[in-house]
Design an enzyme around this catalytic site. Structure first.
Site, PDB file in Angstrom:
ATOM      1  N   TYR A 104       2.489 -15.671   7.405  1.00  0.00           N
ATOM      2  CA  TYR A 104       1.821 -14.583   6.307  1.00  0.00           C
ATOM      3  C   TYR A 104       3.627 -14.764   5.674  1.00  0.00           C
ATOM      4  O   TYR A 104       4.583 -13.716   6.280  1.00  0.00           O
ATOM      5  CB  TYR A 104       0.779 -13.770   5.550  1.00  0.00           C
ATOM      6  CG  TYR A 104       1.107 -13.276   4.329  1.00  0.00           C
ATOM      7  CD1 TYR A 104       0.136 -13.982   3.575  1.00  0.00           C
ATOM      8  CD2 TYR A 104       1.207 -11.927   4.055  1.00  0.00           C
ATOM      9  CE1 TYR A 104       0.959 -13.361   2.066  1.00  0.00           C
ATOM     10  CE2 TYR A 104       1.852 -11.358   2.708  1.00  0.00           C
ATOM     11  CZ  TYR A 104       0.956 -11.928   1.765  1.00  0.00           C
ATOM     12  OH  TYR A 104       0.727 -12.436   0.400  1.00  0.00           O
ATOM     13  N   HIS A 106       7.678 -12.099  -9.957  1.00  0.00           N
ATOM     14  CA  HIS A 106       7.133 -10.428  -9.359  1.00  0.00           C
ATOM     15  C   HIS A 106       8.139  -9.068 -10.622  1.00  0.00           C
ATOM     16  O   HIS A 106       7.642  -8.716 -10.472  1.00  0.00           O
ATOM     17  CB  HIS A 106       7.126  -9.822  -8.153  1.00  0.00           C
ATOM     18  CG  HIS A 106       6.052 -10.553  -6.826  1.00  0.00           C
ATOM     19  ND1 HIS A 106       6.151 -11.850  -7.287  1.00  0.00           N
ATOM     20  CD2 HIS A 106       4.985  -9.975  -6.410  1.00  0.00           C
ATOM     21  CE1 HIS A 106       4.843 -12.304  -6.321  1.00  0.00           C
ATOM     22  NE2 HIS A 106       3.840 -10.779  -5.842  1.00  0.00           N
ATOM     23  N   ASN A 161       7.597  -4.941  -0.898  1.00  0.00           N
ATOM     24  CA  ASN A 161       5.726  -5.093  -0.616  1.00  0.00           C
ATOM     25  C   ASN A 161       6.199  -2.973   0.176  1.00  0.00           C
ATOM     26  O   ASN A 161       7.198  -2.833   1.193  1.00  0.00           O
ATOM     27  CB  ASN A 161       5.277  -5.457   1.130  1.00  0.00           C
ATOM     28  CG  ASN A 161       4.191  -6.298   0.362  1.00  0.00           C
ATOM     29  OD1 ASN A 161       3.579  -5.643   0.241  1.00  0.00           O
ATOM     30  ND2 ASN A 161       4.048  -6.952   0.997  1.00  0.00           N
ATOM     31  N   TYR A 218      -9.771  37.499 -16.920  1.00  0.00           N
ATOM     32  CA  TYR A 218      -9.846  36.726 -15.442  1.00  0.00           C
ATOM     33  C   TYR A 218      -7.630  36.193 -15.402  1.00  0.00           C
ATOM     34  O   TYR A 218      -7.199  35.430 -14.138  1.00  0.00           O
ATOM     35  CB  TYR A 218     -10.703  35.974 -15.926  1.00  0.00           C
ATOM     36  CG  TYR A 218     -11.965  36.273 -15.613  1.00  0.00           C
ATOM     37  CD1 TYR A 218     -12.126  37.120 -14.783  1.00  0.00           C
ATOM     38  CD2 TYR A 218     -12.725  35.022 -15.337  1.00  0.00           C
ATOM     39  CE1 TYR A 218     -13.872  37.719 -14.662  1.00  0.00           C
ATOM     40  CE2 TYR A 218     -14.040  35.451 -14.464  1.00  0.00           C
ATOM     41  CZ  TYR A 218     -14.518  36.560 -14.133  1.00  0.00           C
ATOM     42  OH  TYR A 218     -15.853  36.518 -14.074  1.00  0.00           O
ATOM     43  N   ARG A 275      -6.058  38.720 -13.779  1.00  0.00           N
ATOM     44  CA  ARG A 275      -6.177  39.238 -12.787  1.00  0.00           C
ATOM     45  C   ARG A 275      -6.196  38.001 -11.800  1.00  0.00           C
ATOM     46  O   ARG A 275      -5.769  38.568 -10.631  1.00  0.00           O
ATOM     47  CB  ARG A 275      -7.771  40.129 -12.958  1.00  0.00           C
ATOM     48  CG  ARG A 275      -8.336  40.998 -11.436  1.00  0.00           C
ATOM     49  CD  ARG A 275      -9.358  41.745 -11.793  1.00  0.00           C
ATOM     50  NE  ARG A 275     -10.753  40.876 -12.960  1.00  0.00           N
ATOM     51  CZ  ARG A 275     -11.604  41.021 -13.155  1.00  0.00           C
ATOM     52  NH1 ARG A 275     -12.136  41.342 -11.534  1.00  0.00           N
ATOM     53  NH2 ARG A 275     -12.307  40.708 -13.747  1.00  0.00           N
ATOM     54  N   PHE A 327       0.451  -0.429   2.900  1.00  0.00           N
ATOM     55  CA  PHE A 327       0.825  -1.479   2.154  1.00  0.00           C
ATOM     56  C   PHE A 327       0.637  -0.267   0.718  1.00  0.00           C
ATOM     57  O   PHE A 327       0.691   0.022  -0.391  1.00  0.00           O
ATOM     58  CB  PHE A 327       1.817  -1.881   1.066  1.00  0.00           C
ATOM     59  CG  PHE A 327       0.137  -3.259   1.224  1.00  0.00           C
ATOM     60  CD1 PHE A 327      -0.454  -2.896   0.410  1.00  0.00           C
ATOM     61  CD2 PHE A 327       0.062  -3.874   2.497  1.00  0.00           C
ATOM     62  CE1 PHE A 327      -1.401  -4.239   0.364  1.00  0.00           C
ATOM     63  CE2 PHE A 327      -0.612  -5.173   2.393  1.00  0.00           C
ATOM     64  CZ  PHE A 327      -2.091  -4.496   1.245  1.00  0.00           C
ATOM     65  N   GLU A 363      -6.922  -9.476  -3.976  1.00  0.00           N
ATOM     66  CA  GLU A 363      -5.870  -7.643  -4.245  1.00  0.00           C
ATOM     67  C   GLU A 363      -6.936  -7.194  -4.913  1.00  0.00           C
ATOM     68  O   GLU A 363      -6.804  -6.460  -6.417  1.00  0.00           O
ATOM     69  CB  GLU A 363      -5.077  -7.420  -4.439  1.00  0.00           C
ATOM     70  CG  GLU A 363      -3.855  -8.774  -3.411  1.00  0.00           C
ATOM     71  CD  GLU A 363      -2.349  -8.279  -3.883  1.00  0.00           C
ATOM     72  OE1 GLU A 363      -2.163  -7.730  -5.266  1.00  0.00           O
ATOM     73  OE2 GLU A 363      -1.411  -9.208  -3.760  1.00  0.00           O
TER      74      GLU A 363
END
Length: 512
Positions: free
Chosen positions: A54, A84, A197, A283, A286, A331, A417
């Site tokens: 791959y 990309h 990646n 509050y 405190r 990844f 994915e």
């Protein structure tokens, strides 16, 4: 720090800050170069053997079963980067991009990515030449890491795409490389994939955010103490023995800070034994250490996550020393996305409780004898009324941003994915939350100083005197209304910068 040396064992958070914000130069150690050469030799062996692997001899994502002819494998890597680099929107800040590039160099230098040392050196050259790729804000799902943002960086190393020019202008990468005397990199098999990646964008933003939030939490303790003092609160809830019985580490640190900041104050002494003022505060006063302390503990958790990621191999596939090339899911940005979302929740609450103290300071019914909206002439003048509106609006925005991004997965790449981390989005919105928190603390600082001024002739604590002395030159004394935006802007600078904290610590000792 003038030079950061990338080792095959990784880098430190301080290294990332030095390069991203300090402009430090970067070098790659001989050991890291050798690790990359060894890893690359294994990829070359695979290529010669013709084995299907791959990213080396196949396509990507849903195209992983598509075999690529040997003569087209370099073309495959260049095409990968171009396709990309598909982000859109405004450019990310230079500090984020520089952190991301350094972290990608770190990843390659670990020697499990199968790239030539020249590839890592090309990224280092960008950093050292001050060339910052134009990385659009939208594009990453934190799926196979930060694919699109990293691709925009790699594209510049190839001599394509855009870089950030002066005043935010967009400049062609080829022009920028030529001006710096650099040549574009030619990619070989596996190298394009190795450049994109990983979790480097998410991790870079997380490391920057952790540095900022650590400072802001100390400033939150300071503004809380000043507000409590201005409202004639009591310091008794911050005694160490009361926090030892609930031993959350961050809570103890915040309580100790606030307790120390409230000492040696005529204002505090004026009502120390007054049952009306000293029995039990609201509050928002405190419980300040419980909220800010829980945020500190969240920072500790996120710091551990970031530290682990800094020594992690997040590439895919990875080249193992025995020659195997194995696919991983390292990844995936879930660890970083969760940490960023958790930090956003914590920081939003620190801002929310700060705004509640501001509202209390301005309310004549609850501020213990301070004038309405901290103006001596209420009616004609509105004082800090609208500053609190601004704070309330920011709190509302932070509540929206505190909604976690990491639960919002959407499938991509033809369902290959099919679960993504949204870690990039989580990190981006965390940066906005911290920017907003800075503004909220600025409003509290200004309101608290006004309150301390209005307690005259009583003298505030040493910390209060420092705060008044640093705010008063541009904010003036309580009186007729002024154009508030510039005053808030300068007050915000005191919160964000180191000077106020340093001046206070010079009086009371180090704060944590």
């Amino acid at each position: 720090m003038n030079t950061v040396i990338v080792q095959p064992t990784g880098i430190t958070p301080a290294d990332v800050l030095a390069v991203s914000r300090g402009g430090a130069r970067v070098e790659i150690s001989d050991a890291a170069m050798e690790a990359m050469r060894t890893s690359r030799a294994l990829v070359d062996d695979i290529e010669r053997a013709g084995r299907p692997v791959y990213g080396v001899s196949t396509g990507f994502g849903a195209l992983a079963n598509t075999s690529i002819a040997p003569e087209r494998r370099a073309e495959l890597q260049h095409a990968l980067i171009r396709s990309h680099a598909a982000g859109i929107g405004a450019p990310m800040p230079a500090e984020v991009v520089r952190a991301m590039i350094l972290l990608r160099v770190r990843s390659l230098a670990l020697g499990r990515s199968g790239v030539r040392p020249d590839v890592a050196r090309a990224l280092v050259d960008l950093l050292n030449a001050g060339i910052t790729p134009w990385v659009p804000e939208h594009g990453s799902l934190g799926a196979s890491g930060d694919l699109a943002p990293l691709a925009h960086c790699a594209l510049v190393a190839m001599g394509e795409g855009w870089v950030l020019g002066k005043d935010g202008a967009r400049v062609g990468a080829a022009e920028a490389l030529h001006a710096a005397g650099l040549r574009p990199i030619e990619l070989a098999a596996k190298e394009g994939l190795a450049l994109i990646n990983g979790t480097d964008g998410m991790l870079g933003m997380l490391l920057l955010a952790l540095n900022d939030l650590c400072h802001l939490l100390t400033m939150a303790d300071l503004t809380a103490a000043l507000a409590i003092e201005a409202m004639l609160g009591t310091d008794r809830p911050f005694q160490p023995e009361l926090h030892a019985i609930r031993p959350h580490p961050g809570q103890g640190v915040s309580a100790a800070n606030i307790h120390r900041l409230l000492q040696d104050s005529q204002i505090m002494d004026s009502h120390r034994n007054d049952l009306v003022h000293a029995v039990q505060d609201a509050y928002s006063m405190r419980c300040a250490p419980q909220v800010a302390g829980a945020a500190r503990d969240t920072v500790a958790f996120a710091t551990e996550v970031a530290a682990r990621e800094l020594v992690s191999i997040v590439d895919n596939p990875v080249v193992l020393p025995d020659g195997r090339v194995e696919s991983t899911g390292n990844f995936h940005g879930a660890p970083l996305g969760f940490a960023c979302d958790f930090l956003a929740i914590a920081a939003a609450e620190v801002g929310a409780i700060s705004e509640r103290r501001v509202d209390r300071l301005l309310d004549v019914c609850r501020s213990r004898d301070l004038p309405p909206f901290l103006t001596p002439d209420a009616g004609v003048n509105s004082g800090l009324m609208i500053a609190q509106y601004t704070a309330a609006g920011i709190v509302a925005e932070n509540r929206r941003l505190a909604s976690p991004a990491s639960v919002d997965s959407l499938p991509t790449s033809g369902m290959q994915e099919d679960h993504v981390s949204m870690g990039w989005a989580a990190a981006r919105k965390l940066r906005t939350v911290l920017d907003n928190l800075t503004s909220l603390l600025a409003v509290e600082l200004l309101a608290s100083v006004r309150g301390l001024q209005l307690r005259a002739p009583l003298t505030p604590s040493p910390a209060g005197r420092v705060a008044v002395s640093m705010v008063e030159p541009f904010a003036g004394a309580p009186g007729p209304d002024v154009f508030l935006a510039p005053v808030l802007e300068k007050t915000r600078g005191l919160v964000a910068g180191p000077d106020l904290r340093a001046a206070v610590e010079a009086e009371v000792g180090p704060l944590r």
